[in-house]
Design a protein around this motif. Structure first.
Motif: not given
Length: 179
Positions: A20-32
């Motif tokens: 779950a944390y990994w998914k948040f990091v990936l989606l956060n990086k994609a949004a940034q």
């Protein structure tokens, strides 16, 4: 036996937490990354404003105050403090572009002016890139916000201080004006 079951359940919980944390990091990086691309496209479009203001100064239909405001739009976008301010300024740029192109249609000599036609194409191309980048950013923001709103995952988002993204929306591109 119960100890092994509890140990397995804990391991499964740790793995799910990590995923779950990994998914948040990936989606956060994609949004940034999507925001960075949108920001760059808006800056590139803003670089065309002084040239357009110079061209627009020759139109009798546009008053000096309008030309003055247009020429200062580039700096106004840079100094916007919040996303809402930036949206308002970007929307204003699009409206001013529309007004200049509408005024330009009253000048038949501009239909053959090579420099103005090139500027017009550059602005429409830049506006299209901004619209495309805006859609990608909004999509990335929506994906992140959707995951962050799911009940067990929202606790992880709060734990690691992941904030939801705001959507960026402003008027459609100049294509309709050019038709």
């Amino acid at each position: 036996m119960l100890i092994w079951f509890l140990f397995g359940a804990m391991c499964m919980g740790v793995v799910l937490f990590g995923l779950a944390y990994w998914k948040f990091v990936l989606l956060n990086k994609a949004a940034q990354a999507a925001w960075q691309k949108l920001d760059n496209n808006m800056k590139n479009r803003a670089e065309l404003i002084p040239v357009l203001a110079l061209s627009a100064a020759s139109f009798n239909e546009l008053d000096r105050e309008f030309i003055y405001e247009l020429s200062h739009m580039k700096e106004a976008c840079r100094t916007a403090q919040t996303l809402q301010e930036r949206v308002a300024k970007e929307n204003e740029i699009t409206q001013k572009f529309k007004k200049v192109f509408t005024a330009a249609m009253k000048h038949p000599e501009l239909k053959t002016d090579e420099h103005f036609l090139k500027l017009q194409k550059s602005i429409i191309y830049a506006e299209g890139k901004v619209q495309s980048a805006k859609k990608k950013y909004n999509s990335a923001a929506r994906d992140f916000n959707t995951i962050a709103a799911i009940i067990p995952l929202n606790l992880i988002a709060k734990m690691f201080e992941f904030e939801p993204y705001e959507y960026f929306d402003f008027d459609p591109s100049l294509d309709k004006v050019m038709e």
